[in-house]
Design an enzyme around this catalytic site. Structure first.
Site, PDB file in Angstrom:
ATOM      1  CE  LYS A 114      -4.151  -2.110   1.824  1.00  0.00           C
ATOM      2  NZ  LYS A 114      -4.740  -2.660   3.042  1.00  0.00           N
ATOM      3  CE  LYS A 194      -7.199  -9.921  -6.797  1.00  0.00           C
ATOM      4  NZ  LYS A 194      -7.520  -8.944  -5.853  1.00  0.00           N
ATOM      5  CE  LYS A 197     -12.933  -1.736  -2.973  1.00  0.00           C
ATOM      6  NZ  LYS A 197     -13.330  -3.052  -2.531  1.00  0.00           N
TER       7      LYS A 197
HETATM    8  P1  ADP Z   1     -10.571  -4.961  -4.190  1.00  0.00           P
HETATM    9  O1  ADP Z   1      -9.339  -5.617  -4.801  1.00  0.00           O
HETATM   10  O2  ADP Z   1     -11.603  -4.682  -5.223  1.00  0.00           O
HETATM   11  O3  ADP Z   1     -10.235  -3.769  -3.319  1.00  0.00           O
HETATM   12  P2  ADP Z   1     -10.921  -6.357  -1.697  1.00  0.00           P
HETATM   13  O4  ADP Z   1      -9.454  -6.426  -1.477  1.00  0.00           O
HETATM   14  O5  ADP Z   1     -11.752  -5.424  -0.841  1.00  0.00           O
HETATM   15  O6  ADP Z   1     -11.203  -6.043  -3.256  1.00  0.00           O
HETATM   16  O7  ADP Z   1     -11.539  -7.812  -1.678  1.00  0.00           O
HETATM   17  C1  ADP Z   1     -12.165  -8.427  -0.615  1.00  0.00           C
HETATM   18  C2  ADP Z   1     -12.081  -9.917  -0.874  1.00  0.00           C
HETATM   19  O8  ADP Z   1     -12.718 -10.227  -2.149  1.00  0.00           O
HETATM   20  C3  ADP Z   1     -10.626 -10.390  -1.045  1.00  0.00           C
HETATM   21  O9  ADP Z   1     -10.073 -10.879   0.139  1.00  0.00           O
HETATM   22  C4  ADP Z   1     -10.745 -11.520  -2.041  1.00  0.00           C
HETATM   23  O10 ADP Z   1     -10.984 -12.732  -1.350  1.00  0.00           O
HETATM   24  C5  ADP Z   1     -11.970 -11.217  -2.841  1.00  0.00           C
HETATM   25  N1  ADP Z   1     -11.626 -10.726  -4.188  1.00  0.00           N
HETATM   26  C6  ADP Z   1     -11.427  -9.454  -4.575  1.00  0.00           C
HETATM   27  N2  ADP Z   1     -11.163  -9.371  -5.887  1.00  0.00           N
HETATM   28  C7  ADP Z   1     -11.182 -10.631  -6.372  1.00  0.00           C
HETATM   29  C8  ADP Z   1     -10.997 -11.217  -7.678  1.00  0.00           C
HETATM   30  N3  ADP Z   1     -10.742 -10.468  -8.745  1.00  0.00           N
HETATM   31  N4  ADP Z   1     -11.099 -12.558  -7.785  1.00  0.00           N
HETATM   32  C9  ADP Z   1     -11.371 -13.336  -6.709  1.00  0.00           C
HETATM   33  N5  ADP Z   1     -11.569 -12.837  -5.456  1.00  0.00           N
HETATM   34  C10 ADP Z   1     -11.477 -11.512  -5.277  1.00  0.00           C
END
Ligand code: ADP
Ligand code: TRP
Length: 326
Positions: A114, A194, A197
């Site tokens: 981060k 992937k 957000k």
């Molecule tokens: P973002 O990457 O959109 O910020 P988060 O980190 O808040 O998403 O994701 C919360 C949970 O959702 C993660 O711990 C993961 O398990 C799941 N997740 C997020 N993006 C993906 C993805 N592209 N494929 C599979 N699981 C995902």
């Protein structure tokens, strides 16, 4: 149901939920809710490491609650609550930080990642794994389903529980196991990377039909001519279609790719239809929840009560062991 198994996981209310969150985190949690005592919470303290906008945090928290319930979280089965409704978690976090070597936190990838992305390095971001450990240990959790990215945080949690037990007596805290979903495929976003957000490439679970359909039409494809056969390896359209379609419909699309004669626009429309009908029951449930004023508040109030009861056992034990109370 496996007796004695306490499953706990948290999701940060940091924005609109997307289908990566659904297949990676929510759907597995929903499947697990009948396998043991499930505790699912909205990690709003954690979201504060990057969000300092009260109305936005409140709105995101509520939206996550509505969406998780709409997707099938059953508050009769799982204890569903807001992290901040059990503020005692901060007391446990403090106690854990007194046994936590600095090096343990300095090694955490998530913090380093981060910071390297330019996110301001505040103390909460650094101490994030301690609060997460407190979330887990406060409820005597035995099993914690998380994505691969959280694996190291679970190792920190186990380390801290062992350290507390060494210092204050065996059995003071329950050492949990991680359930790492490394079999769960990484859901690709509209650009093929992937879905996340932070990459701005998400397909939300809920939203207005028209703009959503437009997003689906933007999914990456290549310049293969309509009449030619299309590559099936690394196809974002196929990877997404697999999540929503029946195995036979998926195979039919693969065959059609190989055969040629159909344009990507047609496949995107098929993908759109499969997605839209997959989430149809969830959309309906969501409308019902939104129409039932007070339902979400009532679920969260009951969840908070049940969570506090569970937490009080651990708190009493740890307060005694530390000498904070008799
Ligand atoms: P973002 O990457 O959109 O910020 P988060 O980190 O808040 O998403 O994701 C919360 C949970 O959702 C993660 O711990 C993961 O398990 C799941 N997740 C997020 N993006 C993906 C993805 N592209 N494929 C599979 N699981 C995902
Ligand atoms: N850090 C997790 C994530 O970003 C969310 C979280 C906070 C969590 N506390 C937790 C997950 C406790 C599991 C258990 O996805």
């Amino acid at each position: 149901m496996l007796r004695g198994m306490r499953i706990l996981t948290g999701l940060q209310p940091s924005g609109k939920l997307h289908i990566g969150n659904y297949f990676g985190a929510m759907e597995p949690a929903i499947r697990l809710q009948s396998q043991g005592e499930a505790f699912y919470f909205i990690a709003n303290y954690h979201a504060m490491t990057s969000l300092h906008d009260g109305p936005a945090l409140l709105a995101n928290t509520r939206e996550l609650a509505v969406d998780f319930l709409a997707c099938g979280l059953d508050p009769q089965k799982a204890v569903f609550f807001r992290q901040s409704d059990v503020p005692e978690v901060n007391e446990l976090a403090w106690i854990l930080s007194t046994v936590c070597p600095m090096g343990l936190l300095e090694r955490c990838h998530s913090y380093k990642d981060k910071v390297s992305k330019g996110i301001a390095a505040n103390h909460a971001l650094f101490a994030y794994p301690i609060l997460m450990a407190a979330d887990i240990l406060l409820y005597d959790s035995t099993l914690v389903p998380v994505g691969k990215d959280q694996k190291q945080h679970l190792e920190v949690t186990r380390d801290l529980a062992v350290k507390v037990n060494e210092a204050l007596g065996e059995g003071t805290l329950t050492v949990p196991d991680a359930l790492i979903r490394d079999d769960a495929a990484v859901v690709p976003g509209i650009d093929g990377q992937k879905m996340s957000k932070s990459y701005g490439n998400t397909l939300p679970i809920f939203g207005e039909e028209k703009p959503l359909r437009k997003l689906f039409m933007k999914i990456i494809s290549d310049s293969t001519a309509v009449e030619d056969s299309k590559p099936t390896e690394n196809s974002t359209i196929l990877a997404l279609y697999k999540l929503f379609a029946s195995p036979s419909d998926y195979q039919a699309m693969v065959k059609s790719f190989q055969l040629g004669g159909t344009g990507y626009g047609t496949y995107k429309s098929q993908l759109w239809e499969a997605y839209w009908s997959y989430f149809a029951p969830m959309r309906q449930r969501r409308d019902e929840i939104l129409a039932d004023q007070g339902y979400v508040d009532q679920v969260l109030r009951q969840g908070a009560e049940r969570a506090r009861t569970a937490a009080s056992n651990v708190l009493t034990r740890i307060r005694k062991a530390t000498g904070l109370s008799v």
